[in-house]
Scaffold this motif. Structure first.
Motif, PDB file in Angstrom:
ATOM      1  N   ALA A 197       0.827  -1.203   0.000  1.00  0.00           N
ATOM      2  CA  ALA A 197       0.000   0.000   0.000  1.00  0.00           C
ATOM      3  C   ALA A 197       0.864   1.257   0.000  1.00  0.00           C
ATOM      4  CB  ALA A 197      -0.929  -0.004   1.211  1.00  0.00           C
ATOM      5  N   GLU A 198       1.958   1.208   0.747  1.00  0.00           N
ATOM      6  CA  GLU A 198       2.876   2.346   0.793  1.00  0.00           C
ATOM      7  C   GLU A 198       3.470   2.613  -0.590  1.00  0.00           C
ATOM      8  OE1 GLU A 198       6.842   3.743   3.349  1.00  0.00           O
ATOM      9  OE2 GLU A 198       5.947   1.752   3.647  1.00  0.00           O
ATOM     10  N   LYS A 199       3.834   1.553  -1.293  1.00  0.00           N
ATOM     11  CA  LYS A 199       4.390   1.730  -2.637  1.00  0.00           C
ATOM     12  C   LYS A 199       3.359   2.330  -3.583  1.00  0.00           C
ATOM     13  CE  LYS A 199       7.079  -0.558  -6.206  1.00  0.00           C
ATOM     14  NZ  LYS A 199       7.736  -1.815  -6.664  1.00  0.00           N
ATOM     15  N   ASP A 200       2.088   1.993  -3.360  1.00  0.00           N
ATOM     16  CA  ASP A 200       1.001   2.558  -4.177  1.00  0.00           C
ATOM     17  C   ASP A 200       0.590   3.952  -3.719  1.00  0.00           C
ATOM     18  OD1 ASP A 200       0.808   0.419  -5.875  1.00  0.00           O
ATOM     19  OD2 ASP A 200      -0.832  -0.559  -4.793  1.00  0.00           O
ATOM     20  N   LYS A 201       1.289   4.471  -2.692  1.00  0.00           N
ATOM     21  CA  LYS A 201       0.984   5.783  -2.116  1.00  0.00           C
ATOM     22  C   LYS A 201      -0.397   5.833  -1.470  1.00  0.00           C
ATOM     23  CE  LYS A 201       4.116   8.600  -4.932  1.00  0.00           C
ATOM     24  NZ  LYS A 201       4.995   7.474  -5.244  1.00  0.00           N
ATOM     25  N   ASN A 202      -0.903   4.665  -1.078  1.00  0.00           N
ATOM     26  CA  ASN A 202      -2.157   4.592  -0.329  1.00  0.00           C
ATOM     27  C   ASN A 202      -1.770   4.560   1.152  1.00  0.00           C
ATOM     28  OD1 ASN A 202      -4.607   4.031   0.866  1.00  0.00           O
ATOM     29  ND2 ASN A 202      -5.194   2.460  -0.617  1.00  0.00           N
ATOM     30  N   TYR A 203      -1.440   5.734   1.683  1.00  0.00           N
ATOM     31  CA  TYR A 203      -0.846   5.804   3.007  1.00  0.00           C
ATOM     32  C   TYR A 203      -1.829   5.493   4.121  1.00  0.00           C
ATOM     33  CZ  TYR A 203       2.851   7.929   0.255  1.00  0.00           C
ATOM     34  OH  TYR A 203       3.818   8.154  -0.691  1.00  0.00           O
ATOM     35  N   ALA A 204      -3.101   5.794   3.908  1.00  0.00           N
ATOM     36  CA  ALA A 204      -4.089   5.449   4.939  1.00  0.00           C
ATOM     37  C   ALA A 204      -4.169   3.939   5.113  1.00  0.00           C
ATOM     38  CB  ALA A 204      -5.452   6.023   4.562  1.00  0.00           C
ATOM     39  N   LEU A 205      -4.202   3.212   3.996  1.00  0.00           N
ATOM     40  CA  LEU A 205      -4.252   1.752   4.073  1.00  0.00           C
ATOM     41  C   LEU A 205      -2.946   1.200   4.634  1.00  0.00           C
ATOM     42  CD1 LEU A 205      -5.567  -0.971   3.536  1.00  0.00           C
ATOM     43  CD2 LEU A 205      -4.757  -0.824   1.157  1.00  0.00           C
ATOM     44  N   ALA A 206      -1.827   1.781   4.229  1.00  0.00           N
ATOM     45  CA  ALA A 206      -0.537   1.313   4.731  1.00  0.00           C
ATOM     46  C   ALA A 206      -0.479   1.419   6.251  1.00  0.00           C
ATOM     47  CB  ALA A 206       0.596   2.120   4.099  1.00  0.00           C
ATOM     48  N   GLU A 207      -0.883   2.554   6.787  1.00  0.00           N
ATOM     49  CA  GLU A 207      -0.872   2.742   8.237  1.00  0.00           C
ATOM     50  C   GLU A 207      -1.776   1.722   8.919  1.00  0.00           C
ATOM     51  OE1 GLU A 207      -1.439   6.296  11.559  1.00  0.00           O
ATOM     52  OE2 GLU A 207      -2.222   6.564   9.526  1.00  0.00           O
ATOM     53  N   THR A 208      -2.942   1.489   8.335  1.00  0.00           N
ATOM     54  CA  THR A 208      -3.871   0.512   8.899  1.00  0.00           C
ATOM     55  C   THR A 208      -3.243  -0.877   8.948  1.00  0.00           C
ATOM     56  OG1 THR A 208      -5.827   1.744   8.169  1.00  0.00           O
ATOM     57  CG2 THR A 208      -6.115  -0.603   8.582  1.00  0.00           C
ATOM     58  N   GLU A 209      -2.555  -1.247   7.872  1.00  0.00           N
ATOM     59  CA  GLU A 209      -1.937  -2.578   7.826  1.00  0.00           C
ATOM     60  C   GLU A 209      -0.807  -2.718   8.843  1.00  0.00           C
ATOM     61  OE1 GLU A 209      -2.968  -5.161   6.444  1.00  0.00           O
ATOM     62  OE2 GLU A 209      -4.354  -4.493   4.899  1.00  0.00           O
ATOM     63  N   PHE A 210       0.023  -1.690   8.967  1.00  0.00           N
ATOM     64  CA  PHE A 210       1.106  -1.770   9.954  1.00  0.00           C
ATOM     65  C   PHE A 210       0.551  -1.817  11.377  1.00  0.00           C
ATOM     66  CE2 PHE A 210       3.816  -0.112   6.442  1.00  0.00           C
ATOM     67  CZ  PHE A 210       4.771  -1.105   6.468  1.00  0.00           C
ATOM     68  N   LYS A 211      -0.528  -1.096  11.629  1.00  0.00           N
ATOM     69  CA  LYS A 211      -1.172  -1.187  12.941  1.00  0.00           C
ATOM     70  C   LYS A 211      -1.782  -2.567  13.156  1.00  0.00           C
ATOM     71  CE  LYS A 211      -2.284   3.704  13.751  1.00  0.00           C
ATOM     72  NZ  LYS A 211      -3.380   4.701  13.896  1.00  0.00           N
ATOM     73  N   SER A 212      -2.349  -3.148  12.095  1.00  0.00           N
ATOM     74  CA  SER A 212      -2.913  -4.494  12.204  1.00  0.00           C
ATOM     75  C   SER A 212      -1.834  -5.514  12.493  1.00  0.00           C
ATOM     76  CB  SER A 212      -3.651  -4.858  10.907  1.00  0.00           C
ATOM     77  OG  SER A 212      -4.772  -4.017  10.702  1.00  0.00           O
ATOM     78  N   SER A 229       9.093   2.622  11.938  1.00  0.00           N
ATOM     79  CA  SER A 229       9.873   2.804  10.714  1.00  0.00           C
ATOM     80  C   SER A 229       9.003   3.359   9.592  1.00  0.00           C
ATOM     81  CB  SER A 229      10.493   1.469  10.295  1.00  0.00           C
ATOM     82  OG  SER A 229      11.333   1.634   9.179  1.00  0.00           O
ATOM     83  N   TYR A 230       7.758   2.888   9.518  1.00  0.00           N
ATOM     84  CA  TYR A 230       6.829   3.437   8.519  1.00  0.00           C
ATOM     85  C   TYR A 230       6.618   4.931   8.758  1.00  0.00           C
ATOM     86  CZ  TYR A 230       2.481   4.896   6.428  1.00  0.00           C
ATOM     87  OH  TYR A 230       1.542   5.616   5.740  1.00  0.00           O
ATOM     88  N   TYR A 231       6.356   5.307   9.999  1.00  0.00           N
ATOM     89  CA  TYR A 231       6.140   6.728  10.297  1.00  0.00           C
ATOM     90  C   TYR A 231       7.398   7.549   9.982  1.00  0.00           C
ATOM     91  CZ  TYR A 231       1.717   5.812  12.736  1.00  0.00           C
ATOM     92  OH  TYR A 231       0.426   5.469  13.050  1.00  0.00           O
ATOM     93  N   ALA A 232       8.564   6.954  10.204  1.00  0.00           N
ATOM     94  CA  ALA A 232       9.804   7.668   9.890  1.00  0.00           C
ATOM     95  C   ALA A 232       9.910   7.930   8.399  1.00  0.00           C
ATOM     96  CB  ALA A 232      11.001   6.872  10.384  1.00  0.00           C
ATOM     97  N   ARG A 233       9.547   6.932   7.592  1.00  0.00           N
ATOM     98  CA  ARG A 233       9.583   7.136   6.140  1.00  0.00           C
ATOM     99  C   ARG A 233       8.617   8.222   5.701  1.00  0.00           C
ATOM    100  NH1 ARG A 233       9.888   1.490   6.532  1.00  0.00           N
ATOM    101  NH2 ARG A 233       7.709   1.160   5.921  1.00  0.00           N
ATOM    102  N   ARG A 234       7.539   8.397   6.449  1.00  0.00           N
ATOM    103  CA  ARG A 234       6.554   9.438   6.152  1.00  0.00           C
ATOM    104  C   ARG A 234       6.912  10.766   6.825  1.00  0.00           C
ATOM    105  NH1 ARG A 234       4.254  10.130   2.597  1.00  0.00           N
ATOM    106  NH2 ARG A 234       2.307  10.947   3.452  1.00  0.00           N
ATOM    107  N   ARG A 235       8.021  10.745   7.590  1.00  0.00           N
ATOM    108  CA  ARG A 235       8.495  11.932   8.309  1.00  0.00           C
ATOM    109  C   ARG A 235       7.434  12.455   9.293  1.00  0.00           C
ATOM    110  NH1 ARG A 235      13.163  13.230   5.834  1.00  0.00           N
ATOM    111  NH2 ARG A 235      13.343  15.269   6.827  1.00  0.00           N
ATOM    112  N   GLN A 236       6.705  11.523   9.878  1.00  0.00           N
ATOM    113  CA  GLN A 236       5.716  11.836  10.911  1.00  0.00           C
ATOM    114  C   GLN A 236       6.393  11.553  12.260  1.00  0.00           C
ATOM    115  OE1 GLN A 236       2.591   9.414   8.371  1.00  0.00           O
ATOM    116  NE2 GLN A 236       1.449  10.594   9.902  1.00  0.00           N
ATOM    117  N   TRP A 237       7.135  12.542  12.723  1.00  0.00           N
ATOM    118  CA  TRP A 237       8.046  12.308  13.834  1.00  0.00           C
ATOM    119  C   TRP A 237       7.334  12.012  15.150  1.00  0.00           C
ATOM    120  CZ3 TRP A 237      11.690  11.123  10.993  1.00  0.00           C
ATOM    121  CH2 TRP A 237      12.141  11.916   9.927  1.00  0.00           C
TER     122      TRP A 237
END
Length: 342
Positions: A197-212, A229-237
């Motif tokens: 999902a992250e590669k597809d730039k679907n960041y909402a789904l990516a975050e959901t999957e990493f939380k799952s 690590s996902y949040y770091a790649r998104r620079r969401q410190w």
């Protein structure tokens, strides 16, 4: 082909082929027998791998292989030590030997694929494409030999996600692996789906999957670090630090606290130039812990800690860590840290 399979081979072709099948069965039967014979020299090597005593492990394995050069497990373990030391050519040589001796072992193919992958990542040239195809072949073979090998499935899924189509990557292939992972490693399946999902730039789904993945792993420390690590790649410190601290708390409550998740957390902080004192604290906790892992060998951690201390102006402390790393692995010469992915 197992020994029992050999007992049921029907001779359907020419005498030449019959002879070949007979030789193949005998050689594989002998390999299976040799693999079942305990090697007392390899027990201490496993302990060396866990605590990062590379020099000791290499010495033991070299002696063992001098006496028994056909020991596939010794070749594989030596490959893994060289892999820890980032000696990719040496690792490939030993893993290739293990695969030749025991071609039906899923784990040996997995480690050979990993060694090819690190070599390809280190050369940054057209030659990397040929190596990438070898990575794919080894990971696919590892899964074919053991479709419940979670590590092999995860690595294959990551390869399909990251690699271009010219070397066999592809989204649909990765989705198929994620589906297979659901049965054997639900947390890893969610992480792979998150990376897709992250590669597809679907960041909402990516975050959901990493939380799952965190939920599926019962809030294990390493899953929290993957989310960080996902949040770091998104620079969401802020979110990164929140997930990382949750991982630290999970590690403290684990049956074996102060494990390799702390090294992952320190690496995330270091790569992103965040909270260096916390990173230093995490690495020191790990080095003082009895719960070290072959995934984070002590000499690598000493070296990482030395770089952090040097950056903080603690030259004496940095030198102590460099010396400690050299005492465990005198051939370890780490590559410069990679730039942060954008």
């Amino acid at each position: 082909m197992s020994v029992s399979d050999c007992n049921h081979v029907r001779i359907l072709y020419s005498s030449t082929l019959s002879h070949f099948l007979l030789v193949l069965c005998i050689s594989q039967a002998w390999a299976a027998y040799a693999a079942s014979v305990p090697n007392s020299a390899l027990g201490p090597v496993s302990a060396d791998l866990m605590v990062g005593k590379a020099d000791d492990a290499i010495s033991r394995l070299s002696s063992s292989l001098a006496a028994n050069p056909g020991d596939a497990e010794a070749h594989n373990l030596l490959c893994r030590v060289y892999y820890q030391e980032e000696r990719w050519d040496d690792a490939i040589h030993e893993c290739e030997a293990a695969v030749r001796l025991m071609p039906m072992d899923s784990g040996y193919h997995l480690w050979l694929g990993r060694a090819y992958g690190e070599k390809a990542d280190s050369i940054h040239s057209i030659k990397a494409y040929g190596l990438a195809k070898k990575v794919r072949d080894e990971f696919e073979r590892a899964v074919q030999l053991d479709d419940a090998n979670v590590d092999a499935l995860s690595d294959l899924g990551d390869f399909y996600t990251a690699a271009p189509g010219i070397v066999g990557g592809g989204k649909k292939k990765a989705q198929g692996v994620a589906q297979a992972l659901e049965q054997y490693g639900p947390a890893q399946a969610h992480q792979l789906k998150g990376r897709l999902a992250e590669k597809d730039k679907n960041y909402a789904l990516a975050e959901t999957e990493f939380k799952s993945a965190v939920e599926a792993a019962n809030h294990a420390a390493d899953s929290w670090m993957s989310l960080a690590s996902y949040y770091a790649r998104r620079r969401q410190w802020d979110q990164m630090l929140g997930a990382l601290r949750a991982g630290i708390d999970a590690d403290a409550k684990a049956a074996k606290p102060h494990g390799p998740a702390l090294v992952d957390g320190a690496s995330i902080l270091s790569r992103n130039h965040q909270e260096p004192q916390l990173a230093i604290q995490l690495l020191k906790l790990y080095l003082d812990s009895p719960n070290k892992s072959a995934d984070s060998p002590a000499f690598q951690v000493h070296s990482q800690l030395g770089r952090l201390l040097e950056a903080q102006g603690d030259h004496e402390g940095a030198q102590q860590q460099i010396d400690a790393a050299a005492a465990l692995a005198h051939e370890y010469h780490p590559a410069p840290p990679r730039a942060v992915s954008q």
